[in-house]
Design a protein around this motif. Structure first.
Motif, PDB file in Angstrom:
ATOM      1  N   GLY A  19      -8.256  17.824   3.085  1.00 47.73           N
ATOM      2  CA  GLY A  19      -8.681  16.463   2.790  1.00 47.73           C
ATOM      3  C   GLY A  19      -8.366  15.950   1.402  1.00 47.73           C
ATOM      4  O   GLY A  19      -8.870  14.892   1.009  1.00 47.73           O
ATOM      5  N   LYS A  20      -7.521  16.611   0.644  1.00 53.26           N
ATOM      6  CA  LYS A  20      -7.164  16.171  -0.697  1.00 53.26           C
ATOM      7  C   LYS A  20      -5.826  15.417  -0.672  1.00 53.26           C
ATOM      8  O   LYS A  20      -4.970  15.670   0.168  1.00 53.26           O
ATOM      9  N   THR A  21      -5.679  14.488  -1.618  1.00 56.04           N
ATOM     10  CA  THR A  21      -4.418  13.755  -1.743  1.00 56.04           C
ATOM     11  C   THR A  21      -3.416  14.595  -2.530  1.00 56.04           C
ATOM     12  O   THR A  21      -3.638  14.914  -3.697  1.00 56.04           O
ATOM     13  N   LEU A  22      -2.318  14.962  -1.877  1.00 55.27           N
ATOM     14  CA  LEU A  22      -1.273  15.744  -2.534  1.00 55.27           C
ATOM     15  C   LEU A  22      -0.343  14.856  -3.355  1.00 55.27           C
ATOM     16  O   LEU A  22       0.217  15.293  -4.359  1.00 55.27           O
ATOM     17  N   GLY A  23      -0.171  13.638  -2.941  1.00 58.37           N
ATOM     18  CA  GLY A  23       0.720  12.713  -3.643  1.00 58.37           C
ATOM     19  C   GLY A  23       0.897  11.454  -2.814  1.00 58.37           C
ATOM     20  O   GLY A  23       0.286  11.287  -1.756  1.00 58.37           O
ATOM     21  N   LYS A  24       1.737  10.559  -3.310  1.00 56.11           N
ATOM     22  CA  LYS A  24       1.972   9.284  -2.636  1.00 56.11           C
ATOM     23  C   LYS A  24       3.442   8.913  -2.744  1.00 56.11           C
ATOM     24  O   LYS A  24       4.146   9.358  -3.645  1.00 56.11           O
ATOM     25  N   TYR A  25       3.868   8.059  -1.826  1.00 57.12           N
ATOM     26  CA  TYR A  25       5.187   7.434  -1.887  1.00 57.12           C
ATOM     27  C   TYR A  25       4.979   5.952  -2.161  1.00 57.12           C
ATOM     28  O   TYR A  25       4.249   5.276  -1.430  1.00 57.12           O
ATOM     29  N   TYR A  26       5.625   5.433  -3.198  1.00 59.94           N
ATOM     30  CA  TYR A  26       5.498   4.017  -3.526  1.00 59.94           C
ATOM     31  C   TYR A  26       6.673   3.609  -4.405  1.00 59.94           C
ATOM     32  O   TYR A  26       7.325   4.444  -5.030  1.00 59.94           O
ATOM     33  N   PHE A  27       6.958   2.303  -4.434  1.00 56.78           N
ATOM     34  CA  PHE A  27       7.958   1.770  -5.349  1.00 56.78           C
ATOM     35  C   PHE A  27       7.267   1.257  -6.609  1.00 56.78           C
ATOM     36  O   PHE A  27       7.357   1.836  -7.669  1.00 56.78           O
ATOM     37  N   ASN A  28       6.561   0.140  -6.476  1.00 48.49           N
ATOM     38  CA  ASN A  28       5.896  -0.458  -7.635  1.00 48.49           C
ATOM     39  C   ASN A  28       4.376  -0.345  -7.556  1.00 48.49           C
ATOM     40  O   ASN A  28       3.706  -0.278  -8.578  1.00 48.49           O
ATOM     41  N   PRO A  62      -1.019  12.069 -14.073  1.00 43.49           N
ATOM     42  CA  PRO A  62      -0.065  11.069 -13.574  1.00 43.49           C
ATOM     43  C   PRO A  62       0.330  11.336 -12.130  1.00 43.49           C
ATOM     44  O   PRO A  62       0.452  12.483 -11.707  1.00 43.49           O
ATOM     45  N   GLU A  63       0.505  10.265 -11.389  1.00 45.43           N
ATOM     46  CA  GLU A  63       0.951  10.353 -10.001  1.00 45.43           C
ATOM     47  C   GLU A  63       2.359   9.785  -9.921  1.00 45.43           C
ATOM     48  O   GLU A  63       2.540   8.586  -9.758  1.00 45.43           O
ATOM     49  N   SER A  64       3.330  10.674 -10.060  1.00 45.64           N
ATOM     50  CA  SER A  64       4.715  10.251  -9.923  1.00 45.64           C
ATOM     51  C   SER A  64       5.396  11.178  -8.934  1.00 45.64           C
ATOM     52  O   SER A  64       4.854  12.204  -8.541  1.00 45.64           O
ATOM     53  N   HIS A  65       6.596  10.807  -8.529  1.00 44.31           N
ATOM     54  CA  HIS A  65       7.301  11.585  -7.519  1.00 44.31           C
ATOM     55  C   HIS A  65       7.764  12.937  -8.051  1.00 44.31           C
ATOM     56  O   HIS A  65       8.044  13.837  -7.262  1.00 44.31           O
ATOM     57  N   LEU A  95       0.836  -1.191   0.000  1.00 43.17           N
ATOM     58  CA  LEU A  95       0.000   0.000   0.000  1.00 43.17           C
ATOM     59  C   LEU A  95       0.871   1.241   0.000  1.00 43.17           C
ATOM     60  O   LEU A  95       1.803   1.353   0.811  1.00 43.17           O
ATOM     61  N   ALA A  96       0.593   2.165  -0.892  1.00 39.56           N
ATOM     62  CA  ALA A  96       1.351   3.403  -0.962  1.00 39.56           C
ATOM     63  C   ALA A  96       1.061   4.266   0.259  1.00 39.56           C
ATOM     64  O   ALA A  96      -0.033   4.236   0.824  1.00 39.56           O
ATOM     65  N   THR A  97       2.056   5.026   0.662  1.00 40.17           N
ATOM     66  CA  THR A  97       1.844   6.029   1.709  1.00 40.17           C
ATOM     67  C   THR A  97       1.190   7.249   1.076  1.00 40.17           C
ATOM     68  O   THR A  97       1.648   7.749   0.045  1.00 40.17           O
ATOM     69  N   GLU A  98       0.140   7.732   1.711  1.00 41.69           N
ATOM     70  CA  GLU A  98      -0.655   8.827   1.145  1.00 41.69           C
ATOM     71  C   GLU A  98      -0.371  10.130   1.895  1.00 41.69           C
ATOM     72  O   GLU A  98      -0.322  10.157   3.127  1.00 41.69           O
ATOM     73  N   ILE A  99      -0.187  11.209   1.128  1.00 43.83           N
ATOM     74  CA  ILE A  99       0.041  12.547   1.694  1.00 43.83           C
ATOM     75  C   ILE A  99      -1.261  13.327   1.554  1.00 43.83           C
ATOM     76  O   ILE A  99      -1.738  13.553   0.444  1.00 43.83           O
TER      77      ILE A  99
END
Length: 777
Positions: free
Chosen positions: A70-79, A273-276, A61-65
């Motif tokens: 209450g909005k998702t700013l981004g996520k941390y994930y590998f695959n 797209p949701e990328s770093h 599960l990705a870490t959600e920011i």
């Protein structure tokens, strides 16, 4: 002679024997099948999950920011960019589309559809498969590898059947549907329905309409083949979506008219797209990544293992407001291309052969580029990964290479020498911007640069640049705190020299005013508004630099500052982060709040792992803080920030074309300060309203890259417009409730701030001794 009777065959007995053999064979087959299923359940045909695993399936599960609104700013994930949702967060038409397309009898079976299985066996799969949603979930969760031969495929199918029935006993139908949507990989880093709906349509799942839901369900057949971003099958994705719509109509989930009208529509993607390196608040997310890694080191799990930022499904609740962040990034994108166009116009090669560098010889430029070359990522990779010699690396920097470069008009594919690309990138002016709520310390917006994909260096907290006149309020605040001065007090504008040896000064220090004027007297309010250097130096001469350094430290400045008189004019290198926190203390009645970016951290189950503890301290009395704010209001009333009160333009044709059109026309109270460093290398603007303090810096990577003249190179031209654009957007969004009120006045105010209430303040003579006697009261 008697003859023996011939025995007639016992047909009934023979038939009974065949019946017995049939039932024995049938029983044997059933027994074998039962044994096979039993062996499979024991794990003899391949690994099977036990009940504890079924209760808590392991998924990355990705870490959600999450923003403060209450909005998702981004996520941390590998695959796996996966954030699970509950069944209640799914729209009904998405569920209907899934059942109609994948498992019409989903609510009538217990994991295995007997009708579908017999149909698939009889028609050899030509009229559809037999896999139920539960079986597909079982495969995705525990049994992903396809068998290489018939035995492996059969054993895999058997394991799926067993797991499917166990899932049906363990979970409700609604939970199974939610798990299935959450586990599926929709491609393009869209793991699970929440990421898919955000990436393909820029929406939360509940906001999907019918045709969008149909497209996503259509992708379940093969997300690679029916990917709407793929160029291999552009028509197939739409056709597959229409198959889903037909299935919904077939099973009564859609009217014919609705189905027909939706089939002729386009996909209407809103690809996000949701990328770093893409999306909202990229620089803040990079800072937050470092924050989290430090937190993880110091906060292990109960079993002693460490949290994984990329697959443990943490939720990080931040103070950033997604709307303010959006407005801040828009303000940067609106102003910086115009400013860059003017800079490039003034700095072309016909005017400056060393473009973009000023004040440097050709040898100095080559030396600078050589140093930058050795600090580059390209050098590091060739030196340490490819083991190339220095000569080979230098030669590669002079070989034309295909590359994609940044421009404000969009990325450009070109062929360029790497050394020329370095010079090209050094010509860009960069922004840094942070907004903070002074009463709480909550950071609401963070813009560390203009494009994180091409420029990773953060100009909010990482970068330290000379602050210029934005440092002067620290001198004024220290002087008023020590000497109890009033904004209405007047001092002479004449030059002042601080002799060698005083305050440890190694040599005499004489200040000059930027406007070249030294006549008459000026109130402290007018002096700060117009950045009169000689008056600031006089205040420094009275209180000494150590008191100013102490004030800056109490205001949250982290950098080491040498206590020398020259700091009065803003020689220290500080960050936007430090400056905003310091100015916020003035707006917060003298109470310093350490900036807060994270309010709490939760694990995937909602257990709170971290809760912020605010760090505050009293720095100034409420009275002195208010008087400092009053001084800063003068900057926007009749000083360098006065252009915020109107639509402004500079009478230069190109400048009017690219810079004008900023109808600020603010009428509410604003306190602020511009700052411009030597040779126009750095432009600053610090702006405050009662509940929001924002700092903006603009400058190039190298200080030798700057405007030639003050008209364009000052903070009022470089940085102030970003603040103005940002605030206009914030005020237009009434939901943000950004204040237009006056700064709150202390109930007891002994220092005079309204210079019109009494006769003109006493004017001082040019006699230095008399001046000192008056100030030292």
């Amino acid at each position: 002679m008697a003859t023996a009777k011939r025995k007639t065959p016992n047909k009934t007995g023979n038939f009974s024997k065949y019946i017995r053999w049939f039932w024995m064979a049938f029983a044997g087959v059933i027994a074998v099948i039962a044994l096979i299923f039993l062996f499979a359940s024991w794990g003899l045909l391949g690994e099977m999950p036990d009940y504890t695993v079924l209760e808590n399936p392991k998924t990355n599960l990705a870490t959600e920011i999450i923003s403060s609104d209450g909005k998702t700013l981004g996520k941390y994930y590998f695959n796996d960019n996966r954030t699970p949702v509950d069944y209640s967060e799914l729209p009904q038409h998405l569920v209907d589309a899934l059942i109609a397309t994948e498992d019409a009898r989903f609510h009538k079976h217990a994991g295995i559809d007997a009708v579908g299985t017999m149909r698939a066996a009889f028609y050899l799969g030509k009229r559809g498969g037999a896999s139920t949603i539960s079986q597909q979930l079982a495969k995705n969760l525990f049994n992903k590898r396809e068998g290489a031969n018939i035995f492996q495929k059969l054993s895999q199918k058997i394991r799926e059947w067993i797991i499917a029935t166990r899932l049906e006993r363990q979970y409700t139908k609604e939970e199974i549907i939610a798990m299935y949507f959450n586990i599926y990989d929709f491609g393009n880093n869209a793991d699970g329905i929440r990421s898919a709906s955000k990436i393909y349509f820029g929406k939360e799942p509940m906001e999907l309409d019918i045709k969008e839901s149909a497209m996503l369900v259509g992708m379940l057949k093969n997300s690679s083949l029916y990917n709407p971003r793929s160029h291999k099958n552009p028509v197939g994705t739409k056709n597959r979506r229409n198959v889903v719509l037909e299935q919904m109509y077939k099973y009564g989930y859609l009217d014919k008219s609705v189905k027909d009208s939706l089939k002729i529509t386009e996909l209407d993607l809103n690809y996000s797209p949701e990328s770093h390196r893409e999306g909202l608040a990229t620089y803040f997310r990079a800072y937050l990544s470092d924050f989290m890694k430090e937190w993880i080191k110091e906060n292990p799990k109960l079993d002693g293992t460490k949290y994984n930022l990329y697959n443990d499904g943490l939720k990080i609740y931040t103070t950033l407001d997604s709307r303010m962040q959006q407005y801040a990034e828009e303000a940067v994108r609106e102003h910086m291309p115009k400013l860059q166009a003017e800079f490039d116009h003034q700095n072309n090669k016909s005017i400056n052969p060393n473009k973009p560098f000023l004040d440097l010889s050709k040898d100095d430029v080559e030396k600078l580029l050589s140093q930058s070359m050795r600090r580059s990522e390209r050098w590091r990779k060739m030196k340490y990964d490819l083991k190339k010699s220095d000569d080979e690396i230098i030669a590669s920097f002079n070989q034309p290479t295909e590359m994609t470069i940044f421009s404000w008009q969009g990325e450009i594919d070109t062929i360029m020498k790497p050394i020329d690309s370095m010079r090209y990138y050094k010509s860009f002016l960069h922004p840094g911007m942070m907004a903070m709520e002074p009463q709480t310390g909550h950071v609401k917006a963070w813009v560390g640069g203009m494009d994180y994909f091409h420029f990773q260096y953060d100009h909010v907290k990482q970068s330290k640049r000379q602050v210029g006149s934005t440092f002067k309020p620290f001198v004024y605040a220290a002087a008023m705190d020590e000497l109890h001065l009033s904004p209405c007090d007047s001092l002479p504008r004449t030059p002042i020299t601080i002799e060698a040896g005083k305050f440890g000064n190694p040599e005499p220090w004489t200040t000059r005013n930027s406007d070249g004027k030294y006549d008459g007297f000026q109130t402290l309010k007018a002096a700060l508004a117009n950045s009169t250097n000689t008056i600031t130096a006089r205040l420094m001469d009275q209180i000494g630099p150590q008191l100013v350094v102490d004030m800056a430290k109490k205001l949250g400045v982290e950098q080491t500052i040498d206590p020398v008189p020259a700091i009065a004019l803003g020689t220290p290198d500080l960050s936007v982060y430090e400056m905003v926190a310091a100015y916020a203390t003035f707006a917060n009645k003298g109470i310093y709040n350490k900036p807060v970016m994270v309010t709490r951290i939760e694990d995937k189950n909602g257990t709170v792992l971290y809760q912020v503890t605010p760090e505050t301290k009293d720095v100034l009395s409420e009275e002195v803080a208010y008087v400092t704010v009053n001084l800063l209001e003068g900057v926007t009333q009749f000083g360098s920030g006065q252009r915020l009160r109107s639509t402004w333009a500079v009478n230069t044709p190109l400048y009017k074309e690219v810079i004008t059109g900023y109808p600020y026309a603010f009428e509410n109270p604003i306190a602020g300060k511009t700052g411009t460093t030597q040779n126009q290398s750095d432009g600053w603007f610090m702006g405050m309203v009662p509940n929001l303090v924002t700092g903006v810096w603009v400058g190039a990577e190298d200080r030798s890259v700057h405007f030639k003249g003050i008209a364009y190179g000052q903070g009022a031209s470089m940085a102030l417009p970003i603040w103005g654009l940002f605030m206009k957007k914030c005020y237009a969004d009434e939901n943000l409730e950004v204040s237009k009120d006056e700064f709150e006045k202390p109930s007891e105010l002994s220092i005079r701030v309204n210079c019109n209430e009494v006769p003109s303040p006493t004017t001082f003579t040019d006699d230095e001794d008399d001046l000192n006697d008056i100030i030292d009261f």
